[in-house]
Design a protein around this motif. Structure first.
Motif, PDB file in Angstrom:
ATOM      1  N   VAL A  41       0.861  -1.194   0.000  1.00 15.63           N
ATOM      2  CA  VAL A  41       0.000   0.000   0.000  1.00 15.63           C
ATOM      3  C   VAL A  41       0.894   1.240   0.000  1.00 15.63           C
ATOM      4  CG1 VAL A  41      -1.870  -1.193   1.207  1.00 15.63           C
ATOM      5  CG2 VAL A  41      -0.165   0.070   2.526  1.00 15.63           C
ATOM      6  N   ASP A  42       0.325   2.334  -0.493  1.00 13.06           N
ATOM      7  CA  ASP A  42       1.119   3.558  -0.572  1.00 13.06           C
ATOM      8  C   ASP A  42       1.377   4.167   0.803  1.00 13.06           C
ATOM      9  OD1 ASP A  42       1.535   3.459  -3.247  1.00 13.06           O
ATOM     10  OD2 ASP A  42       0.277   5.170  -3.760  1.00 13.06           O
ATOM     11  N   HIS A  43       0.425   4.016   1.686  1.00 16.42           N
ATOM     12  CA  HIS A  43       0.644   4.483   3.063  1.00 16.42           C
ATOM     13  C   HIS A  43      -0.290   3.726   3.988  1.00 16.42           C
ATOM     14  CE1 HIS A  43      -3.027   6.849   2.665  1.00 16.42           C
ATOM     15  NE2 HIS A  43      -2.561   7.259   1.511  1.00 16.42           N
ATOM     16  N   ALA A  44       0.087   3.665   5.249  1.00 19.50           N
ATOM     17  CA  ALA A  44      -0.709   2.889   6.205  1.00 19.50           C
ATOM     18  C   ALA A  44      -0.431   3.385   7.609  1.00 19.50           C
ATOM     19  CB  ALA A  44      -0.328   1.404   6.116  1.00 19.50           C
ATOM     20  N   MET A  45      -1.383   3.129   8.494  1.00 15.30           N
ATOM     21  CA  MET A  45      -1.111   3.395   9.898  1.00 15.30           C
ATOM     22  C   MET A  45      -0.152   2.312  10.405  1.00 15.30           C
ATOM     23  SD  MET A  45      -2.748   6.103  10.120  1.00 15.30           S
ATOM     24  CE  MET A  45      -2.484   6.517  11.846  1.00 15.30           C
ATOM     25  N   ALA A  46       0.471   2.600  11.540  1.00 15.05           N
ATOM     26  CA  ALA A  46       1.529   1.709  12.029  1.00 15.05           C
ATOM     27  C   ALA A  46       1.006   0.316  12.367  1.00 15.05           C
ATOM     28  CB  ALA A  46       2.205   2.327  13.241  1.00 15.05           C
ATOM     29  N   ASN A  62       3.456  -4.755   3.518  1.00 18.31           N
ATOM     30  CA  ASN A  62       4.391  -3.887   2.796  1.00 18.31           C
ATOM     31  C   ASN A  62       3.814  -2.488   2.601  1.00 18.31           C
ATOM     32  OD1 ASN A  62       6.395  -5.922   2.208  1.00 18.31           O
ATOM     33  ND2 ASN A  62       4.940  -6.789   0.737  1.00 18.31           N
ATOM     34  N   VAL A  63       4.696  -1.507   2.652  1.00 16.95           N
ATOM     35  CA  VAL A  63       4.330  -0.132   2.300  1.00 16.95           C
ATOM     36  C   VAL A  63       5.337   0.355   1.270  1.00 16.95           C
ATOM     37  CG1 VAL A  63       3.985   2.228   3.109  1.00 16.95           C
ATOM     38  CG2 VAL A  63       3.345   0.310   4.587  1.00 16.95           C
ATOM     39  N   GLY A  64       4.809   0.896   0.187  1.00 15.57           N
ATOM     40  CA  GLY A  64       5.665   1.386  -0.893  1.00 15.57           C
ATOM     41  C   GLY A  64       4.965   1.149  -2.210  1.00 15.57           C
ATOM     42  N   GLU A  75       8.450   4.959   9.860  1.00 16.29           N
ATOM     43  CA  GLU A  75       7.221   5.584  10.341  1.00 16.29           C
ATOM     44  C   GLU A  75       7.441   7.059  10.647  1.00 16.29           C
ATOM     45  OE1 GLU A  75       5.679   1.661  12.871  1.00 16.29           O
ATOM     46  OE2 GLU A  75       6.260   3.502  13.918  1.00 16.29           O
ATOM     47  N   HIS A 135      -2.751  12.179  14.297  1.00 18.53           N
ATOM     48  CA  HIS A 135      -2.776  11.201  13.198  1.00 18.53           C
ATOM     49  C   HIS A 135      -2.145   9.869  13.591  1.00 18.53           C
ATOM     50  CE1 HIS A 135      -4.184  14.006  10.109  1.00 18.53           C
ATOM     51  NE2 HIS A 135      -3.456  14.904  10.733  1.00 18.53           N
ATOM     52  N   GLY A 136      -1.453   9.830  14.702  1.00 16.49           N
ATOM     53  CA  GLY A 136      -0.780   8.607  15.092  1.00 16.49           C
ATOM     54  C   GLY A 136       0.437   8.347  14.223  1.00 16.49           C
ATOM     55  N   SER A 137       0.951   7.126  14.312  1.00 14.29           N
ATOM     56  CA  SER A 137       2.129   6.754  13.515  1.00 14.29           C
ATOM     57  C   SER A 137       1.683   6.230  12.167  1.00 14.29           C
ATOM     58  CB  SER A 137       2.919   5.666  14.231  1.00 14.29           C
ATOM     59  OG  SER A 137       3.602   6.221  15.314  1.00 14.29           O
ATOM     60  N   MET A 138       2.315   6.733  11.130  1.00 10.93           N
ATOM     61  CA  MET A 138       1.975   6.303   9.772  1.00 10.93           C
ATOM     62  C   MET A 138       3.219   5.700   9.131  1.00 10.93           C
ATOM     63  SD  MET A 138       0.163   8.415   6.746  1.00 10.93           S
ATOM     64  CE  MET A 138      -1.452   8.089   7.443  1.00 10.93           C
ATOM     65  N   THR A 139       3.047   4.548   8.503  1.00 13.05           N
ATOM     66  CA  THR A 139       4.162   3.914   7.803  1.00 13.05           C
ATOM     67  C   THR A 139       4.197   4.426   6.368  1.00 13.05           C
ATOM     68  OG1 THR A 139       3.876   1.937   9.148  1.00 13.05           O
ATOM     69  CG2 THR A 139       5.184   1.703   7.142  1.00 13.05           C
ATOM     70  N   PHE A 140       5.340   4.938   5.961  1.00 14.57           N
ATOM     71  CA  PHE A 140       5.435   5.434   4.584  1.00 14.57           C
ATOM     72  C   PHE A 140       6.282   4.528   3.706  1.00 14.57           C
ATOM     73  CE2 PHE A 140       9.736   7.096   4.760  1.00 14.57           C
ATOM     74  CZ  PHE A 140       9.920   7.389   6.112  1.00 14.57           C
ATOM     75  N   GLN A 141       6.981   3.575   4.295  1.00 16.09           N
ATOM     76  CA  GLN A 141       7.755   2.639   3.489  1.00 16.09           C
ATOM     77  C   GLN A 141       8.163   1.449   4.347  1.00 16.09           C
ATOM     78  OE1 GLN A 141      11.497   4.074   1.946  1.00 16.09           O
ATOM     79  NE2 GLN A 141      11.531   2.546   0.310  1.00 16.09           N
ATOM     80  N   LYS A 191      11.094   0.771  12.659  1.00 19.61           N
ATOM     81  CA  LYS A 191      10.630  -0.271  13.585  1.00 19.61           C
ATOM     82  C   LYS A 191      10.704  -1.644  12.929  1.00 19.61           C
ATOM     83  CE  LYS A 191       6.206  -0.965  14.559  1.00 19.61           C
ATOM     84  NZ  LYS A 191       4.874  -0.642  15.036  1.00 19.61           N
TER      85      LYS A 191
END
Lengths: 282, 153
Positions: free
Chosen positions: A180-185, A190-192, B61, B67-73, B97
């Motif tokens: 996915v392009d972005h996601a919550m923690a 996978n993110v990207g 992250e 917004h909390g923690s967001m994963t960008f990659q 992480k």
């Protein structure tokens, strides 16, 4: 001379079908299952083809098949509500009537892919036109080499066909990656962007057919990554989206350079479109 | 050291590195391990290590109030975590992480920067490996910014 028992179907005349099921897949995305009132009047569809669906009194739009080609009496279409017609389609309840013309177009090269590795790269709603091809690949698994499915979408909430993706991912004879392009923690996947998954996968580029569907910019980058990996332009197939109206190559609304997307596509080998994809606003 | 040299030479990121350069890199390197949920580093920390992933996946992250923690990659086997150690002020700008158990080669940033200053051939060789990573991530970020899967407004 005796008249034929049934006149050939007028490709411009819609048949009537009924909505039998409506399923919410993702934000603004719904899947409709349709049953034609006269099932015998329709030709069988192939993966990658599309129907023209009419909401009476509103309009008509082209929508790809997203269901299993084995079940030809259950016509499945996955639709994102982006305009008046697609929006009205997604609001239809079971029992509602829709107009239906089709199937139209050239589908995925399932026969050409036999004996080869198959890399499927889908972006967002682009997974829907590829799902019939995936059903076919897995149903006839022994006919193909490695199967790699790479799916990218906006966020975890936007993942289409999650149940099937999980089932395919659980198979020991396929490589399935979702990003996915972005996601919550809380998301542990996978993110990207989906193109970054291509170099990580294992396939024989000289013996690979790639099927790509998604937003055009994503397809451009996917093509570049596939070619960097060694896949030939002739072996990369794209499903194009243009303003299809008549669906039979009469009106020219979907002309894309020298081709009509409705009649000559929507699936094309990249070698046939090379140069056109880079042109702005074509 | 011999074991570490073998691990470094076999890692895809260091493929075809000469023995001499490999020795120089290994002089700054060590094997490390993180468990799922551990942080390799946090935003604002000094960027004093570079991580070359051997196994497992790492989430990068960013947090924003409300917004909390967001994963960008996410990155995994064969990839690297961290570029900020290359450029002053050598400070991490996100959290990293471990999503699962991580085995990695950790390279001391001060040590490798000093060796690159002393031996520009080594510096150039390493730059040829890091710059494509930077470019690839820039391209990916552009695509993410386009939000190509969103509906047109």
């Amino acid at each position: 001379m005796a008249a034929p028992e049934t006149a050939p179907l007028d490709p411009m005349a819609p048949l009537v079908a009924r909505v039998t099921r409506r399923h919410h897949d993702a934000p603004e995305v719904f899947t409709l299952e349709l049953e034609p009132e006269d099932p015998g009047a329709l030709a069988p569809f192939a993966p990658g083809q599309f129907n023209m669906l009419t909401v009476f009194g509103v309009g008509e739009v082209p929508i790809s098949f997203s269901g299993d080609p084995v079940d030809q009496n259950r016509l499945v279409h996955t639709i994102r509500a982006v305009g008046p017609v697609s929006g009205a389609l997604t609001e239809l309840e079971p029992g509602a009537a829709v107009g239906l013309r089709g199937p139209f177009g050239v589908g995925w090269p399932m026969a050409e892919a036999e004996g080869k590795d198959v890399v499927v790269v889908a972006g967002g709603l682009g997974l829907a036109p590829l799902r019939p091809a995936l059903y076919r690949l897995f149903a006839e698994r022994e006919r193909y080499g490695k199967i790699v499915l790479l799916y990218g979408t906006r966020s975890p909430d936007d993942i289409l066909f999650r149940r099937e993706l999980e089932a395919w991912r659980g198979r020991l004879d396929a490589e399935v990656e979702v990003t996915v392009d972005h996601a919550m923690a809380a998301w542990h996947g996978n993110v990207g962007v989906v193109t970054t998954l291509i170099p990580r996968c294992s396939f024989d580029p000289a013996q690979t057919v790639a099927l790509v569907c998604g937003p055009e910019v994503m397809m451009r980058f996917a093509i570049a990554a596939l070619m960097d990996a060694g896949v030939a332009a002739d072996d990369i197939y794209l499903s194009m989206e243009r303003n299809m109206k008549c669906a039979v190559g009469f009106c020219g609304h979907c002309q894309f350079g020298p081709v009509f997307v409705c009649r000559d596509g929507p699936v094309f080998p990249y070698a046939r479109l090379r140069g056109l994809l880079a042109l702005k606003e074509l | 050291m011999e074991g570490l040299e073998r691990i470094v030479k076999e890692h895809v990121f260091f493929a075809d590195l000469t023995d001499d350069f490999c020795k120089l890199v290994c002089g700054c390197a060590k094997n490390v391990r993180f468990e799922a949920g551990d942080y390799l580093f946090r935003e604002g920390d000094p960027a004093d290590q570079l991580y070359v992933i051997r196994e497992g996946r790492v989430a990068m992250e960013l947090s924003a109030p409300g917004h909390g923690s967001m994963t960008f990659q996410t990155v995994g086997e064969g990839e690297i975590v961290g570029i900020s150690w290359l450029i002053p002020p050598y400070r991490w700008t996100y959290d990293a992480k471990a999503l699962e158990r991580i085995r990695a080669i950790s390279i001391d940033a001060t040590c490798i920067r000093r060796k690159c200053e002393d031996d520009h051939d080594l510096g150039y060789e390493l730059m040829k490996r890091f710059v494509p990573v930077i470019i690839e991530r820039l391209h990916a970020t552009r695509l993410q910014m386009l939000d190509v899967y969103g509906t047109k407004s």
